[in-house]
Design an enzyme around this catalytic site. Structure first.
Site, PDB file in Angstrom:
ATOM      1  N   CYS A   1      -2.056   5.390  -8.973  1.00 15.91           N
ATOM      2  CA  CYS A   1      -2.442   6.221  -7.983  1.00 15.91           C
ATOM      3  C   CYS A   1      -1.708   7.597  -8.026  1.00 15.91           C
ATOM      4  CB  CYS A   1      -2.153   5.729  -6.700  1.00 15.91           C
ATOM      5  SG  CYS A   1      -2.283   6.777  -5.299  1.00 15.91           S
TER       6      CYS A   1
ATOM      7  N   CYS B   1       0.032   8.575  -4.793  1.00 18.90           N
ATOM      8  CA  CYS B   1       1.315   8.070  -4.635  1.00 18.90           C
ATOM      9  C   CYS B   1       2.460   8.675  -5.378  1.00 18.90           C
ATOM     10  CB  CYS B   1       0.921   6.571  -5.152  1.00 18.90           C
ATOM     11  SG  CYS B   1      -0.458   6.009  -4.145  1.00 18.90           S
TER      12      CYS B   1
END
Length: 241
Positions: free
Chosen positions: A167, A170
Site C-alpha cells: 500500500c 502506508c
C-alpha cells in the site's frame, strides 16, 4: 440590498454546481462492503477478480477469486473465460487497479462490474472469509490476537498502525511514526501490523475499512481512529495531548 441578494444567488449557484460535480465524479460501481458481499452471495458461481499482483494474491485473497489485472500477460485469456452477462466483482489493495479493470470491462460489453470500496483491507478488516497461505504465517514471531490484546492491556497508551507493504500511502506513514516515536518516547507504545504478516489479527479486530488505519488506545479503549494519511501528524498530536 440588491448586491447582497445577487451575491447570495451566485453563492447558491456555485454550491449547486460543486455538488453536481461531486455527484458526477462518484463512481456508482464502487460499492460498500455489505453491498459487494451481498451481491456475491446472491450468485451461485460468483466471478471474483483479485486485481493485485501475483505475489500479493499468493499470500491472501477472497475465497474463489482469480488473479489478473490490466497489466497481466494473460489478460485476454482471463477475459475470455468470463461470462459478460453475469456480474463481475473486483478488488485490489485499495480501489486503484480494481476500478481501472471495472471500467474497462463495462466499456467492453460486460453487463455488471463492481469494485470493492476499501479493497482487501475492507474485506479482511471486517471479518469476511478469506484464504491465507499457511506457509506464509508459520513464523512464531508474528503477532497473534492474544499478544495484541496483552500489549493493549499492559500499556497505558498504544498507537497501532495497520496497513500493507503493498500500500503506497502506508509507506508514507512510517516516517511520521518515527517522528512520533522520538517525540513521545516511552510514554507511547507503537505497534505496526501488516496484512502480509498478521491477517487474522486484522480480521479479528473487525474495525478496519481501509489501509492505512491508525488506532490510538488509552487504558485499553480506542479513543482515536484515523483512516488515511491526510493531516496525520497534526491529528495524532491533538489526540495524544
Amino acid at each position: 440590498m440588491k448586491n447582497s441578494k445577487l451575491k447570495n444567488s451566485l453563492t447558491a449557484l456555485v454550491l449547486l454546481f460543486t455538488l453536481i460535480g461531486f455527484s458526477q465524479d462518484k463512481n456508482p460501481n464502487v460499492v460498500p462492503l455489505e453491498v459487494f458481499y451481498t451481491k456475491i452471495k446472491s450468485q451461485k458461481k460468483p466471478q471474483i477478480i483479485d486485481a493485485r499482483g501475483a505475489d500479493e494474491f499468493a499470500l491472501n485473497h477472497i475465497n474463489g477469486a482469480v488473479n489478473f489485472n490490466l497489466q497481466s500477460e494473460n489478460y485476454a485469456k482471463h477475459i475470455a473465460s468470463l461470462d459478460k452477462s453475469k456480474p463481475v466483482f473486483i478488488y485490489s489493495i485499495g480501489a486503484g487497479r480494481s476500478v481501472a479493470l471495472e471500467k474497462e470491462l463495462l466499456k467492453n460489453g460486460f453487463k455488471e462490474a463492481y469494485s470493492l470500496e476499501g479493497g482487501i483491507a475492507n474485506w479482511i478488516g471486517n471479518g469476511k472469509p478469506f484464504y491465507a497461505n499457511p506457509d506464509s504465517y508459520r513464523d512464531k514471531s508474528k503477532l497473534s490476537l492474544t499478544e495484541y490484546n496483552k500489549i493493549i492491556a499492559d500499556n497505558n497508551t498504544v498507537l497501532v498502525d495497520i496497513g500493507s507493504k503493498y500500500c503506497a500511502p502506508c509507506k508514507k506513514v512510517k516516517p511520521i511514526l518515527e517522528t512520533i516515536r522520538a517525540q513521545y518516547g516511552s510514554n507511547l507504545k507503537i505497534v505496526e501490523i501488516e496484512l502480509e504478516d498478521s491477517p487474522q489479527v486484522i480480521a479479528d479486530l473487525k474495525t478496519i475499512n481501509v489501509f492505512p488505519t491508525l488506532l490510538l488506545y488509552k487504558k485499553g479503549k480506542i479513543i482515536f481512529k484515523k483512516e488515511g494519511i491526510s493531516d496525520l501528524k497534526n491529528d495524532l498530536d491533538v489526540a495524544l495531548n
